[in-house]
Enzyme design. Structure first.
Site, mmCIF file in Angstrom:
data_model
loop_
_atom_site.group_PDB
_atom_site.id
_atom_site.type_symbol
_atom_site.label_atom_id
_atom_site.label_comp_id
_atom_site.label_asym_id
_atom_site.label_seq_id
_atom_site.Cartn_x
_atom_site.Cartn_y
_atom_site.Cartn_z
ATOM 1 N N LYS A 269 0.843 -1.196 0.000
ATOM 2 C CA LYS A 269 0.000 0.000 0.000
ATOM 3 C C LYS A 269 0.876 1.244 0.000
ATOM 4 O O LYS A 269 1.711 1.417 0.887
ATOM 5 C CB LYS A 269 -0.901 -0.016 1.237
ATOM 6 N N ASP A 274 -2.804 10.362 3.596
ATOM 7 C CA ASP A 274 -4.191 9.950 3.751
ATOM 8 C C ASP A 274 -4.944 10.941 4.625
ATOM 9 O O ASP A 274 -4.817 10.930 5.846
ATOM 10 C CB ASP A 274 -4.262 8.546 4.366
ATOM 11 N N LYS A 281 -10.406 12.564 8.204
ATOM 12 C CA LYS A 281 -9.881 12.257 9.529
ATOM 13 C C LYS A 281 -9.892 13.507 10.409
ATOM 14 O O LYS A 281 -10.035 14.632 9.927
ATOM 15 C CB LYS A 281 -8.430 11.760 9.416
ATOM 16 N N ASP A 292 1.530 6.435 5.581
ATOM 17 C CA ASP A 292 0.577 5.444 5.082
ATOM 18 C C ASP A 292 1.056 4.748 3.811
ATOM 19 O O ASP A 292 0.309 3.973 3.218
ATOM 20 C CB ASP A 292 -0.782 6.110 4.836
ATOM 21 N N ARG A 355 -7.139 -0.697 1.092
ATOM 22 C CA ARG A 355 -7.562 -1.987 0.540
ATOM 23 C C ARG A 355 -8.018 -1.842 -0.913
ATOM 24 O O ARG A 355 -7.956 -2.797 -1.680
ATOM 25 C CB ARG A 355 -8.658 -2.584 1.415
#
Length: 503
Positions: A269, A274, A281, A292, A355
């Site tokens: 990943k 992010d 967030k 990330d 994902r």
């Protein structure tokens, strides 16, 4: 746009093996036994005599008087001529590899505190009597020497200029080379993760990866830009990266040595920042999100080490790089995405983006016909809730696949704990509108992410999922060979896995 070479880069200490510690500014030895009856492991008799003459007593007695502890990682500095001796606790007399690795890291960190603006020559004299012990001691020392490079116009001096492992073991130089390669790529992974997101984003990350593989035998690197991703049908990567002015990239690197009969696929990943996207967030939750892309950093670093070590296994690494940002072009909760290969996904949460990009990469990996697939990512807060900040989660397609990874992680000294993927979790990914939903209930979130990813893996391949959200980035204090910030966690396990498959 910054060039690949303008990203952060940590100086690497010179590394060698020698029969003596002469010429060192700091000599490191091990303190074993109990606090009441400590004993010193290492230090040549001449060095011991010189130190004890200057101190007026034997080293063990001086250590006891100063309250030195034999607890693993505890350090005590003593004067030695114009330099210092650092005694590092190792616990009992019987040392395993990880104890030596951790102690060496702690001791080198302590030595760096003595630099006072100088670049020190450090000798590690800890009873390294076998080539393997030379390797693990050197690994720990080099990794312990790491400091986050500062972004500044002021000149800086590295605290540790060189590290010499004292040993008379035959074959030590070959093992030292392995340690140097492994520490070098872990340092690269740390540097990538520590680089701020305004400097490291998909284009610069991909360019830096290409630069790292230039000139390495038996390797090829391909980079897909946004146009190639659209032409190829990579709907997941494009959706996640669609909210940013910095378009996504997909890097595929292959190491194919002659005669290799096993193929290992590694998927990482690479979310360079992010924000959470439209499911944004909090400020506190967003601050460290330059980390990330730790999974992609681990994959690229591991493939480089595997190639430089010349291991006899074909390895294909995939790094799915995107920046997850909110904007008018950002993907939305409830969007249905068409992934690489045609499977459709209902987006349940734009902050569960990792994902999605990895699903594209996993689907693509099937075309390389791997025998084993391992994906690695800073994926879920749920895994951190379950296992804390120093253990990573492992979920696998079979007990055999899990055991293979756990053996590799033990050899590397990295902590993984196996979690199940239950039928209830799989059922929670049902979608009424698409083939699958990207997230289920909050309970069992780490397992749900793994269940989602497994649906994109070639069914005939062994598979393991590594969730490194906790140990990939250290927000606490430095300890043993683990620095503040990026740790490079996972790189060494992947390299040991490749070595096991090659054998």
């Amino acid at each position: 746009m910054p060039t690949a070479t303008s990203l952060l880069s940590t100086p690497r200490p010179a590394l060698k093996v020698s029969r003596s510690a002469s010429g060192a500014d700091v000599v490191i030895a091990a303190l074993a036994g109990t606090d009441d009856e400590p004993s010193v492991i290492g230090l040549a008799p001449k060095a011991v005599k010189e130190a004890e003459t200057g101190l007026g007593a034997d080293l063990a007695t001086v250590a006891r008087r100063l309250g030195a502890s034999t607890k693993l990682g505890s350090t005590t500095a003593l004067p030695w001529g114009s330099g210092s001796i650092v005694l590092v606790g190792v616990g009992g007399e019987d040392l395993d590899d990880e104890t030596v690795r951790r102690a060496a890291g702690s001791a080198v960190r302590a030595a760096a505190e003595l630099a006072d603006g100088r670049s020190l020559k450090v000798s590690l004299d800890m009873g390294t009597t076998t080539p393997e012990r030379v390797r693990v001691a050197a690994e720990g020392a080099l990794l312990g020497a790491y400091r986050i490079p500062r972004i500044t116009g002021q000149p800086s001096t590295p605290a540790i200029a060189s590290i010499t492992v004292v040993s008379q073991a035959r074959g030590a130089k070959d093992e030292l080379r392995k340690a140097e390669i492994l520490a070098d790529v872990v340092t690269t992974a740390r540097d990538w993760v520590n680089t701020p997101a305004n400097l490291l984003y998909p284009q610069t990350f991909a360019a830096s990866a290409v630069e790292r593989f230039t000139g390495i035998a038996d390797t090829t690197v391909d980079v897909l830009d946004e146009k190639a991703l659209a032409d190829g049908g990579y709907g997941g990567i494009l959706a996640v990266g669609g909210g940013s002015v910095r378009p996504p990239r997909f890097v595929r690197v292959e190491y194919a040595p002659a005669g290799a009969t096993t193929t290992l696929a590694l998927v990482g990943k690479g979310i360079t920042f992010d924000s959470g996207g439209l499911d944004i967030k909090t400020q506190d939750g967003m601050y460290t999100m330059k980390c990330d892309m730790g999974g992609a950093a681990a994959v690229l670093a591991a493939v480089e080490a595997i190639a430089r070590l010349g291991l006899g296994v074909r390895v294909v690494g995939y790094a799915a790089m995107a920046e997850n940002m909110p904007s008018g072009s950002a993907w939305r909760p409830s969007d249905v995405l068409t992934m690489y290969g045609g499977r459709t996904v209902e987006n349940a949460n734009s902050d569960a983006e990792g994902r999605i990009v990895m699903a594209d990469a996993l689907a693509r990996s099937a075309e390389d016909r791997p025998d084993m697939v391992v994906d690695i990512s800073t994926l879920t807060g749920a895994c951190m809730v379950a296992l804390g900040n120093t253990w990573a989660g492992l979920m696998a397609s079979s007990t055999e696949a899990a055991d293979t990874l756990l053996d590799a992680s033990e050899a590397a000294g990295e902590n993984f704990w196996e979690l199940p993927i239950t039928d209830e979790v799989r059922e929670g990914l049902h979608s009424d509108i698409a083939d699958v939903k990207s997230s289920g209930a909050r309970q069992g979130g780490a397992m749900a992410a793994a269940a989602f990813l497994q649906g994109f893996v070639a069914p005939d391949a062994d598979w393991a999922h590594l969730d490194i959200a906790g140990p990939a980035f250290n927000e606490g204090k430095a300890h043993d060979y683990t620095p503040v910030g990026a740790t490079g966690f996972g790189v060494r396990t992947l390299v040991h896995l490749a070595a096991a498959l090659a054998s």
